[in-house]
Design a protein around this motif. Structure first.
Motif, PDB file in Angstrom:
ATOM      1  N   LEU A  80      -1.897  20.301   9.273  1.00 67.48           N
ATOM      2  CA  LEU A  80      -1.933  21.522   8.464  1.00 67.48           C
ATOM      3  C   LEU A  80      -1.599  21.211   7.004  1.00 67.48           C
ATOM      4  O   LEU A  80      -2.188  21.782   6.085  1.00 67.48           O
ATOM      5  N   SER A  81      -0.654  20.298   6.824  1.00 72.06           N
ATOM      6  CA  SER A  81      -0.253  19.900   5.476  1.00 72.06           C
ATOM      7  C   SER A  81      -1.402  19.207   4.739  1.00 72.06           C
ATOM      8  O   SER A  81      -1.574  19.381   3.529  1.00 72.06           O
ATOM      9  N   ILE A  82      -2.217  18.435   5.469  1.00 74.71           N
ATOM     10  CA  ILE A  82      -3.375  17.777   4.868  1.00 74.71           C
ATOM     11  C   ILE A  82      -4.396  18.814   4.413  1.00 74.71           C
ATOM     12  O   ILE A  82      -4.941  18.737   3.300  1.00 74.71           O
ATOM     13  N   VAL A  83      -4.651  19.801   5.277  1.00 75.13           N
ATOM     14  CA  VAL A  83      -5.589  20.873   4.924  1.00 75.13           C
ATOM     15  C   VAL A  83      -5.094  21.633   3.694  1.00 75.13           C
ATOM     16  O   VAL A  83      -5.864  21.960   2.782  1.00 75.13           O
ATOM     17  N   GLN A 120       0.829  -1.203   0.000  1.00 72.50           N
ATOM     18  CA  GLN A 120       0.000   0.000   0.000  1.00 72.50           C
ATOM     19  C   GLN A 120       0.867   1.258   0.000  1.00 72.50           C
ATOM     20  O   GLN A 120       0.582   2.225  -0.713  1.00 72.50           O
ATOM     21  N   GLU A 121       1.928   1.243   0.787  1.00 69.57           N
ATOM     22  CA  GLU A 121       2.838   2.391   0.834  1.00 69.57           C
ATOM     23  C   GLU A 121       3.556   2.582  -0.496  1.00 69.57           C
ATOM     24  O   GLU A 121       3.794   3.711  -0.928  1.00 69.57           O
ATOM     25  N   ILE A 122       3.902   1.485  -1.150  1.00 70.97           N
ATOM     26  CA  ILE A 122       4.552   1.569  -2.463  1.00 70.97           C
ATOM     27  C   ILE A 122       3.624   2.253  -3.462  1.00 70.97           C
ATOM     28  O   ILE A 122       4.015   3.193  -4.160  1.00 70.97           O
ATOM     29  N   SER A 161      -0.771  11.989  -1.798  1.00 70.12           N
ATOM     30  CA  SER A 161      -0.157  12.721  -0.689  1.00 70.12           C
ATOM     31  C   SER A 161      -1.066  12.765   0.534  1.00 70.12           C
ATOM     32  O   SER A 161      -0.623  12.523   1.664  1.00 70.12           O
ATOM     33  N   ILE A 162      -2.344  13.046   0.316  1.00 66.79           N
ATOM     34  CA  ILE A 162      -3.303  13.105   1.434  1.00 66.79           C
ATOM     35  C   ILE A 162      -3.433  11.738   2.093  1.00 66.79           C
ATOM     36  O   ILE A 162      -3.466  11.627   3.322  1.00 66.79           O
ATOM     37  N   SER A 163      -3.478  10.687   1.277  1.00 69.36           N
ATOM     38  CA  SER A 163      -3.590   9.323   1.819  1.00 69.36           C
ATOM     39  C   SER A 163      -2.384   8.970   2.679  1.00 69.36           C
ATOM     40  O   SER A 163      -2.531   8.401   3.775  1.00 69.36           O
ATOM     41  N   LEU A 164      -1.191   9.298   2.205  1.00 69.81           N
ATOM     42  CA  LEU A 164       0.031   9.026   2.977  1.00 69.81           C
ATOM     43  C   LEU A 164       0.054   9.804   4.285  1.00 69.81           C
ATOM     44  O   LEU A 164       0.452   9.277   5.337  1.00 69.81           O
ATOM     45  N   LYS A 165      -0.392  11.060   4.228  1.00 70.16           N
ATOM     46  CA  LYS A 165      -0.351  11.909   5.425  1.00 70.16           C
ATOM     47  C   LYS A 165      -1.370  11.476   6.471  1.00 70.16           C
ATOM     48  O   LYS A 165      -1.121  11.586   7.673  1.00 70.16           O
ATOM     49  N   PHE A 166      -2.521  10.945   6.026  1.00 72.86           N
ATOM     50  CA  PHE A 166      -3.482  10.404   6.980  1.00 72.86           C
ATOM     51  C   PHE A 166      -2.889   9.193   7.701  1.00 72.86           C
ATOM     52  O   PHE A 166      -3.105   9.006   8.907  1.00 72.86           O
ATOM     53  N   ARG A 167      -2.130   8.376   6.962  1.00 73.65           N
ATOM     54  CA  ARG A 167      -1.451   7.237   7.584  1.00 73.65           C
ATOM     55  C   ARG A 167      -0.417   7.717   8.590  1.00 73.65           C
ATOM     56  O   ARG A 167      -0.270   7.147   9.678  1.00 73.65           O
ATOM     57  N   ASP A 168       0.305   8.789   8.239  1.00 68.83           N
ATOM     58  CA  ASP A 168       1.319   9.346   9.141  1.00 68.83           C
ATOM     59  C   ASP A 168       0.686   9.886  10.419  1.00 68.83           C
ATOM     60  O   ASP A 168       1.223   9.701  11.522  1.00 68.83           O
ATOM     61  N   VAL A 169      -0.454  10.576  10.280  1.00 66.96           N
ATOM     62  CA  VAL A 169      -1.152  11.128  11.449  1.00 66.96           C
ATOM     63  C   VAL A 169      -1.609  10.003  12.372  1.00 66.96           C
ATOM     64  O   VAL A 169      -1.511  10.110  13.605  1.00 66.96           O
ATOM     65  N   LYS A 170      -2.086   8.912  11.778  1.00 66.65           N
ATOM     66  CA  LYS A 170      -2.519   7.762  12.582  1.00 66.65           C
ATOM     67  C   LYS A 170      -1.350   7.184  13.376  1.00 66.65           C
ATOM     68  O   LYS A 170      -1.483   6.874  14.571  1.00 66.65           O
ATOM     69  N   LYS A 171      -0.193   7.048  12.710  1.00 62.44           N
ATOM     70  CA  LYS A 171       0.999   6.525  13.398  1.00 62.44           C
ATOM     71  C   LYS A 171       1.448   7.463  14.514  1.00 62.44           C
ATOM     72  O   LYS A 171       1.809   7.020  15.610  1.00 62.44           O
ATOM     73  N   LEU A 172       1.420   8.765  14.244  1.00 64.65           N
ATOM     74  CA  LEU A 172       1.827   9.752  15.249  1.00 64.65           C
ATOM     75  C   LEU A 172       0.873   9.742  16.442  1.00 64.65           C
ATOM     76  O   LEU A 172       1.308   9.908  17.591  1.00 64.65           O
ATOM     77  N   SER A 173      -0.411   9.539  16.190  1.00 68.12           N
ATOM     78  CA  SER A 173      -1.399   9.473  17.272  1.00 68.12           C
ATOM     79  C   SER A 173      -1.145   8.254  18.154  1.00 68.12           C
ATOM     80  O   SER A 173      -1.273   8.332  19.392  1.00 68.12           O
ATOM     81  N   GLU A 174      -0.782   7.149  17.528  1.00 69.54           N
ATOM     82  CA  GLU A 174      -0.468   5.940  18.293  1.00 69.54           C
ATOM     83  C   GLU A 174       0.786   6.144  19.145  1.00 69.54           C
ATOM     84  O   GLU A 174       0.825   5.741  20.316  1.00 69.54           O
ATOM     85  N   GLU A 175       1.807   6.777  18.562  1.00 67.79           N
ATOM     86  CA  GLU A 175       3.036   7.069  19.314  1.00 67.79           C
ATOM     87  C   GLU A 175       2.744   8.025  20.467  1.00 67.79           C
ATOM     88  O   GLU A 175       3.286   7.862  21.572  1.00 67.79           O
ATOM     89  N   GLU A 176       1.878   9.002  20.216  1.00 68.37           N
ATOM     90  CA  GLU A 176       1.522   9.978  21.245  1.00 68.37           C
ATOM     91  C   GLU A 176       0.811   9.299  22.416  1.00 68.37           C
ATOM     92  O   GLU A 176       1.107   9.569  23.582  1.00 68.37           O
ATOM     93  N   ALA A 177      -0.116   8.391  22.108  1.00 68.85           N
ATOM     94  CA  ALA A 177      -0.855   7.676  23.156  1.00 68.85           C
ATOM     95  C   ALA A 177       0.087   6.816  24.001  1.00 68.85           C
ATOM     96  O   ALA A 177      -0.030   6.783  25.240  1.00 68.85           O
ATOM     97  N   CYS A 178       1.028   6.147  23.354  1.00 73.01           N
ATOM     98  CA  CYS A 178       2.008   5.313  24.075  1.00 73.01           C
ATOM     99  C   CYS A 178       2.884   6.159  24.988  1.00 73.01           C
ATOM    100  O   CYS A 178       3.161   5.787  26.136  1.00 73.01           O
TER     101      CYS A 178
END
Length: 255
Positions: free
Chosen positions: A207-210, A103-105, A156-173
């Motif tokens: 902000l980049s997604i917006v 998917q990332e490819i 680009s938007i799809s990749l950034k949504f994935r990045d936000v999800k990963k960052l949210s998981e890291e933030e919660a941990c």
């Protein structure tokens, strides 16, 4: 590069990793030395002018209106010159992508391939509008450019949504780790610094997604030649200015 935290000691109740105040003129010099820095200032001036023209605040017969139209057209052509060779950054970004999953490819190829093609074609659009290439090719080149840009924003938007999800998981941990550390009565300065940086990175990604949504909307309007819903001149001008302000803020923070 993000500013480094002050070396002075802090306790766990203080706000971690506050940015060092930089000299404004030195910061401005670094910002204006960047290609994107100047380009986004031109983008702000262009779309601010387009808003004035699209809002019909000035009569068509006014000399100032004619001058603003000429200024807007000139700035638009100048911005295209700043895209010379810019497609190389997308080639390098594609080469450096992690490609952990299929998917990332696919998303990386769509995002960087689309944007790279857009910047590559824009070079010829500039040559056509500047008179070196026959202007009859300008419309067809512009259409290819708009489609490539639009497809690139989808990836680009799809990749950034994935990045936000990963960052949210890291933030919660990290938040859980800090809570445990505080409960044990142990200092957690480093964890708080990491959390502050993580939240800042997540905000910039949002902000980049917006910004991508705003630019994607303008690309779609170009594909449809300004026809259809959500393609009005005033709306597109506001979207362009909004995108330019976000990009200017991101570039200012990063330099």
């Amino acid at each position: 590069m993000d500013p480094k935290p002050s070396p002075s000691p802090q306790n766990s109740n203080q706000t971690p990793n506050k940015p060092i105040q930089r000299d404004f003129l030195n910061h401005l010099e670094v910002y204006l030395a960047k290609r994107d820095g100047v380009d986004k200032l031109l983008k702000i001036s262009r779309y601010a002018t387009k808003i004035i023209l699209a809002s019909s605040l000035l009569p068509e017969t006014l000399i100032l209106t004619k001058r603003l139209k000429s200024f807007e057209s000139s700035v638009g052509l100048s911005r295209k010159a700043f895209r010379l060779g810019k497609f190389v950054q997308d080639v390098n970004a594609l080469r450096d992508s992690p490609f952990d999953t299929k998917q990332e490819i696919i998303l990386s190829i769509i995002a960087y391939g689309g944007e790279g093609l857009y910047y590559f074609v824009e070079q010829f659009v500039w040559l056509a509008k500047s008179g070196l290439i026959d202007s009859k090719h300008s419309k067809s080149l512009g259409k290819v450019s708009a489609w490539a840009e639009f497809v690139g924003y989808i990836g680009s938007i799809s990749l950034k949504f994935r990045d936000v999800k990963k960052l949210s998981e890291e933030e919660a941990c990290l938040e859980s780790s800090i809570e445990v550390t505080v409960t044990r009565g142990v200092g957690c300065q480093e964890e708080e610094k990491r959390l502050w940086k993580l939240r800042e990175k997540k905000l910039m990604k949002k902000l980049s997604i917006v910004q991508d949504f705003a630019d994607g909307l303008m690309a779609l309007a170009d594909i449809r030649d300004g026809r259809g819903r959500f393609s009005g001149p005033l709306l597109m001008s506001c979207a362009g200015l909004f995108s330019a302000l976000i990009s200017t803020h991101k570039n200012w923070v990063s330099c």
